[in-house]
Write a protein that holds these residues in place. Structure first.
Motif, mmCIF file in Angstrom:
data_model
loop_
_atom_site.group_PDB
_atom_site.id
_atom_site.type_symbol
_atom_site.label_atom_id
_atom_site.label_comp_id
_atom_site.label_asym_id
_atom_site.label_seq_id
_atom_site.Cartn_x
_atom_site.Cartn_y
_atom_site.Cartn_z
ATOM 1 N N GLN A 125 41.007 42.433 41.773
ATOM 2 C CA GLN A 125 39.921 42.380 42.744
ATOM 3 C C GLN A 125 38.656 42.889 42.071
ATOM 4 O OE1 GLN A 125 39.929 45.036 46.334
ATOM 5 N NE2 GLN A 125 40.032 43.102 47.419
ATOM 6 N N PRO A 126 37.610 42.069 41.975
ATOM 7 C CA PRO A 126 36.348 42.541 41.405
ATOM 8 C C PRO A 126 35.614 43.414 42.414
ATOM 9 C CG PRO A 126 36.108 40.292 42.176
ATOM 10 C CD PRO A 126 37.555 40.668 42.384
ATOM 11 N N GLU A 127 34.395 43.777 42.097
ATOM 12 C CA GLU A 127 33.603 44.634 42.978
ATOM 13 C C GLU A 127 33.618 44.104 44.411
ATOM 14 O OE1 GLU A 127 29.529 46.680 42.110
ATOM 15 O OE2 GLU A 127 29.121 44.749 43.047
ATOM 16 N N LYS A 128 33.894 45.003 45.363
ATOM 17 C CA LYS A 128 34.015 44.573 46.750
ATOM 18 C C LYS A 128 33.620 45.691 47.717
ATOM 19 C CE LYS A 128 37.188 42.758 50.212
ATOM 20 N NZ LYS A 128 38.591 42.460 50.557
ATOM 21 N N THR A 129 32.887 45.322 48.729
ATOM 22 C CA THR A 129 32.541 46.242 49.809
ATOM 23 C C THR A 129 33.705 46.330 50.791
ATOM 24 O OG1 THR A 129 30.182 45.753 49.632
ATOM 25 C CG2 THR A 129 30.945 46.637 51.721
ATOM 26 N N ASP A 156 34.426 49.372 42.401
ATOM 27 C CA ASP A 156 33.979 48.603 41.240
ATOM 28 C C ASP A 156 34.990 47.565 40.797
ATOM 29 O OD1 ASP A 156 31.569 49.909 41.110
ATOM 30 O OD2 ASP A 156 32.210 51.374 39.631
ATOM 31 N N GLY A 157 36.246 47.773 41.104
ATOM 32 C CA GLY A 157 37.255 46.786 40.742
ATOM 33 C C GLY A 157 38.641 47.388 40.709
ATOM 34 N N VAL A 158 39.649 46.515 40.749
ATOM 35 C CA VAL A 158 41.048 46.918 40.619
ATOM 36 C C VAL A 158 41.691 45.979 39.611
ATOM 37 C CG1 VAL A 158 43.253 47.264 41.794
ATOM 38 C CG2 VAL A 158 41.110 47.687 43.028
ATOM 39 N N TYR A 159 42.466 46.552 38.685
ATOM 40 C CA TYR A 159 43.095 45.702 37.677
ATOM 41 C C TYR A 159 44.495 46.186 37.346
ATOM 42 C CZ TYR A 159 42.375 49.211 33.966
ATOM 43 O OH TYR A 159 42.436 50.343 33.205
ATOM 44 N N LEU A 167 48.678 49.723 37.841
ATOM 45 C CA LEU A 167 47.501 49.304 38.601
ATOM 46 C C LEU A 167 46.474 50.423 38.603
ATOM 47 C CD1 LEU A 167 49.352 47.724 41.647
ATOM 48 C CD2 LEU A 167 48.149 46.461 39.865
ATOM 49 N N TRP A 168 45.225 50.071 38.369
ATOM 50 C CA TRP A 168 44.153 51.063 38.293
ATOM 51 C C TRP A 168 42.936 50.611 39.088
ATOM 52 C CZ3 TRP A 168 44.990 55.625 35.779
ATOM 53 C CH2 TRP A 168 46.059 55.676 34.883
ATOM 54 N N VAL A 169 42.281 51.562 39.737
ATOM 55 C CA VAL A 169 40.918 51.366 40.225
ATOM 56 C C VAL A 169 39.993 51.680 39.064
ATOM 57 C CG1 VAL A 169 39.127 52.226 41.787
ATOM 58 C CG2 VAL A 169 41.477 51.961 42.605
ATOM 59 N N ILE A 170 39.033 50.806 38.780
ATOM 60 C CA ILE A 170 38.085 51.085 37.710
ATOM 61 C C ILE A 170 36.758 51.539 38.311
ATOM 62 C CG2 ILE A 170 37.234 48.686 37.528
ATOM 63 C CD1 ILE A 170 37.083 49.255 34.437
ATOM 64 N N GLU A 171 36.196 52.555 37.711
ATOM 65 C CA GLU A 171 34.935 53.131 38.188
ATOM 66 C C GLU A 171 33.959 53.185 37.015
ATOM 67 O OE1 GLU A 171 32.317 55.223 40.941
ATOM 68 O OE2 GLU A 171 34.046 53.875 41.165
ATOM 69 N N HIS A 172 32.906 52.353 37.059
ATOM 70 C CA HIS A 172 31.910 52.340 36.001
ATOM 71 C C HIS A 172 30.920 53.485 36.207
ATOM 72 C CE1 HIS A 172 33.586 48.480 35.103
ATOM 73 N NE2 HIS A 172 33.080 47.897 36.163
ATOM 74 N N LYS A 173 30.609 54.196 35.137
ATOM 75 C CA LYS A 173 29.688 55.327 35.210
ATOM 76 C C LYS A 173 28.688 55.252 34.063
ATOM 77 C CE LYS A 173 31.676 57.981 38.495
ATOM 78 N NZ LYS A 173 30.995 58.414 39.736
ATOM 79 N N THR A 174 27.396 55.319 34.375
ATOM 80 C CA THR A 174 26.374 55.505 33.344
ATOM 81 C C THR A 174 25.933 56.959 33.415
ATOM 82 O OG1 THR A 174 24.604 54.814 34.850
ATOM 83 C CG2 THR A 174 25.584 53.117 33.455
#
Length: 344
Positions: A125-129, A156-159, A167-174
């Protein structure tokens, strides 16, 4: 108490954090939706551009990828924003500043050079509200509407990791500096991890017996690559070819943080408890409090108005002149998908 005809209030994770930091700031930010006139938060804007670029790249399903992140970034970045500090001053050098757009282009090009297409990352699942209804707790007493609040956010996504099957939730951080010590108690990603599994099950993207392992934090440090030559192991070299004693911090880091069933229950209970406390403040059953701190002058956009408010000055005229109201939940009102019940 709220009336039965009142719209169910929305709650965001950033809102919960603000509420627990300073209730007055929460009220002005999320209940009145006040934003400073004529200003843009460069760091937030930059982070949003990078998030959009990575969301388009990790579009899925599986190993399918969208346009290169740098191409999306170029199409949405605003070159009118100012420069950002990418290197602190030292005894020998002055601080270095880099144009935000130029920085983003170099960062995302280097990101793809480092990770390639990330083919081990099978996007479910890509980025989703999402939206999730929170009920009143049993101990609350009589309530005149059925739902306490509606929790909204964007994952931010699930892969699925192709090598391990996890299975992981991915969280992008700058971030200017990558820090990881706080991540096991990170409120935002932890909250999303606790509730997103129900959505995946409903859409049959995972099986009933499958669990999310945790959160994979994907850090991108806001810095340019070190221009010095490197040896075969990737270490930076001095002019004489020797390995430098001063090596740059990594530009990217992926930090997996596993979460347990007990942590999920704790997170959901905390979300509900926060929602109750915010409801009591929102309806005026308990007064708002402030949390004065040395960081207010540097970090709070309401600092000057708060000083007037504290001294019973003409703060309301200041508010009308310096701030404008915006809907902090606008993105989440556009969609009613993925509204489900809050389950422990």
């Amino acid at each position: 108490m709220p009336t039965s005809t009142e719209r169910v209030p929305a709650i965001r994770t950033s809102e919960r954090v603000t509420f627990k930091r300073c209730q007055q700031r929460w009220w002005w930010s999320y209940r009145e939706g006040l934003k400073p006139r004529g200003t843009v938060n460069d760091a937030l804007a930059f982070g949003e551009w990078v998030h959009v670029a990575l969301a388009a790249w990790y579009c899925g399903p599986g190993t399918k990828r969208g346009p290169l992140p740098v191409e999306t970034f170029k199409s949405i970045a605003d070159d009118g924003l100012r420069k950002i500090k990418t290197q602190e001053a030292t005894e020998e050098t002055v601080a270095q500043y880099t144009d935000l757009v130029d920085l983003g282009i170099v960062m995302l090009e280097e990101y793809v050079n480092t990770y390639g297409r990330d083919e081990q990352m099978l996007i479910l699942q890509p980025e989703k509200t999402f939206q999730l209804d929170i009920p009143f707790p049993d101990w609350f007493g009589e309530a005149t509407r059925s739902i306490l609040a509606r929790y909204v956010g964007t994952v931010d996504g699930v892969y699925r990791d192709a090598a391990t099957g996890l299975l992981w939730v991915i969280e992008h951080k700058t971030a200017k500096t990558i820090r990881v010590d706080h991540l096991p108690l990170d409120e935002q990603a932890g909250s999303y991890w606790a509730i997103i599994a129900r959505s995946l099950l409903a859409e049959k993207l995972i099986k009933p017996n499958e669990k999310l392992s945790g959160i994979m934090y994907n850090f991108l440090r806001k810095a340019l690559p070190d221009p010095r030559p490197r040896d075969a192991q990737g270490y930076c070299l001095n002019k004489d070819g020797s390995r430098s004693k001063v090596q740059p911090a990594p530009l990217f880091r992926r930090e997996p943080v596993k979460r347990t069933k007990a942590e999920r229950a704790s997170t959901l209970l905390r979300i509900q408890t926060d929602a109750v406390q915010m409801e009591l403040a929102r309806t005026g059953e308990v007064p708002l409090t402030k949390t004065p701190h040395w960081s207010c002058a540097r970090l709070c956009e309401f600092y000057e108005m708060c000083r007037l408010h504290e001294a019973s000055g003409n703060w309301e005229d200041f508010k009308r002149l310096m701030f404008k109201p915006e809907d902090p939940y606008a993105d989440h009102r556009k969609s009613t998908e993925d509204v489900g019940s809050f389950e422990f």
